[in-house]
Design a protein around this motif. Structure first.
Motif, mmCIF file in Angstrom:
data_model
loop_
_atom_site.group_PDB
_atom_site.id
_atom_site.type_symbol
_atom_site.label_atom_id
_atom_site.label_comp_id
_atom_site.label_asym_id
_atom_site.label_seq_id
_atom_site.Cartn_x
_atom_site.Cartn_y
_atom_site.Cartn_z
ATOM 1 N N CYS A 126 28.930 3.419 -28.549
ATOM 2 C CA CYS A 126 27.995 3.139 -27.127
ATOM 3 C C CYS A 126 28.076 1.919 -26.228
ATOM 4 O O CYS A 126 27.572 1.653 -25.692
ATOM 5 N N CYS A 135 25.233 1.182 -23.477
ATOM 6 C CA CYS A 135 23.504 1.466 -23.428
ATOM 7 C C CYS A 135 22.478 0.886 -24.275
ATOM 8 O O CYS A 135 22.843 0.221 -25.132
ATOM 9 N N PHE A 179 19.559 1.923 -25.549
ATOM 10 C CA PHE A 179 19.290 2.497 -26.419
ATOM 11 C C PHE A 179 19.920 2.374 -27.990
ATOM 12 O O PHE A 179 19.285 2.622 -28.838
ATOM 13 N N LEU A 180 21.232 1.500 -27.902
ATOM 14 C CA LEU A 180 21.533 0.928 -29.538
ATOM 15 C C LEU A 180 20.923 0.112 -29.811
ATOM 16 O O LEU A 180 20.088 -1.008 -29.463
ATOM 17 N N CYS A 208 20.974 5.063 -32.523
ATOM 18 C CA CYS A 208 20.144 5.703 -31.478
ATOM 19 C C CYS A 208 18.988 5.840 -31.160
ATOM 20 O O CYS A 208 18.345 6.765 -32.735
ATOM 21 N N ILE A 259 16.513 6.988 -29.505
ATOM 22 C CA ILE A 259 16.588 8.059 -28.922
ATOM 23 C C ILE A 259 16.389 9.291 -29.265
ATOM 24 O O ILE A 259 16.933 10.772 -28.578
ATOM 25 N N GLN A 295 17.745 12.109 -25.145
ATOM 26 C CA GLN A 295 19.381 11.156 -24.406
ATOM 27 C C GLN A 295 19.661 11.528 -23.673
ATOM 28 O O GLN A 295 20.870 10.559 -22.525
ATOM 29 N N SER A 313 19.798 8.258 -21.259
ATOM 30 C CA SER A 313 20.364 7.229 -21.236
ATOM 31 C C SER A 313 21.455 7.944 -20.176
ATOM 32 O O SER A 313 21.898 8.661 -19.167
ATOM 33 N N TYR A 353 24.473 8.064 -19.638
ATOM 34 C CA TYR A 353 25.274 9.504 -21.063
ATOM 35 C C TYR A 353 24.631 10.976 -20.403
ATOM 36 O O TYR A 353 25.574 12.091 -20.435
ATOM 37 N N CYS A 356 25.941 12.783 -25.631
ATOM 38 C CA CYS A 356 26.246 11.251 -26.691
ATOM 39 C C CYS A 356 25.895 12.280 -28.583
ATOM 40 O O CYS A 356 26.342 12.308 -29.309
#
Ligand code: SF4
Ligand code: SF4
Length: 236
Positions: free
Chosen positions: A17, A76, A78-79, A91, A93, A104, A107, A109, A114
């Protein structure tokens, strides 16, 4: 479960990530992950869809000043930590938390990338053996991520033992302590590297001299000391 999230231990990997693209020291990675986690838990409401992009934008702005190793690699936000003890990273999310299979997509990606991506170490037929070794070595999830994402080093080591005619079973059992020593040395240099797990191995490591050069470049004198110990244990 898998190399990403082992069933045992309190560690997990989040390297793909983009975490290690940030030029930070191991302690700073943990501080950043804690900050993200706290902000996520206090601002994102799974029932309120716009709270996801707001969090992402806020974090991207707050993290924009952190120097990157490669400007083209995305990090990212969200990590973060995904367990109550704040030890396992993952993750925040992921659908298992949000209940939404497409969450995801908030995000950069997107959910399909993901969820589909597997790094070389995860794909390897030795993944379970690597996992148990890395769980044993790593003190925390940042170290575990460094080890798991470093697939070129793992591959080089597999080839090295193969060329010494040492089977993979013996490598992970009889030479386990030696492997652990080597990976601990590797961890001391890891902060300088940029392991995203996307690195492509252009090297076939076809003979011992190529491997010698590779390990000497990566580990310096520590490699020579380690190899001397190996030669004593396995005079060949
Ligand atoms: S780098 Fe590999 S082990 Fe780590 S999270 Fe990504 S796929 Fe999983
Ligand atoms: S949204 Fe994708 S890139 Fe971001 S933390 Fe989750 S799995 Fe990683």
């Amino acid at each position: 479960m898998s190399l990403c999230h082992p069933d045992v231990g309190n560690v997990s990997c989040g390297a793909c990530c983009g975490l290690f693209n940030l030029k930070l020291q191991p302690k700073e990675f943990k501080t950043l992950l804690l900050e993200r986690t706290f902000e996520f838990q206090t601002t994102v409401n799974f029932e309120v869809r716009h709270s996801f992009p707001i969090f992402r934008k806020e974090r991207e702005t707050k993290e924009a000043h952190i120097p990157k190793k490669d400007d083209m690699t995305y990090n990212c936000p969200f990590l973060g930590y995904v367990d109550p003890a704040k030890q396992r990273i993952g993750c925040m999310i992921h659908p298992i938390f949000t209940g939404d299979p497409k969450s995801q997509n908030f995000s950069f990606y997107g959910a399909s990338i993901c969820q589909a991506y597997d790094c070389k170490n995860k794909e390897s037929i030795l993944a379970d053996l690597w996992e148990s070794l890395f769980v044993e070595i790593a003190k925390d999830s940042v170290e575990y991520s460094f080890l798991s994402a470093d697939h070129i080093f793992s591959y080089a080591l597999e080839k090295y033992f193969q060329l010494l005619n040492i089977s993979m079973d013996r490598m992970f059992q009889e030479f386990r302590l030696e492997m652990m020593d080597l990976f601990r040395m590797r961890l001391q240099t890891s902060a300088e590297k940029n392991f995203t797990s996307f690195e492509i191995n252009y090297e076939s490591f076809s003979d011992l001299s190529v491997l010698e050069d590779y390990f000497s470049k990566e580990l310096g004198q520590s490699w020579k000391d380690w190899r001397e110990g190996m030669t004593k244990k396995n005079p060949g």
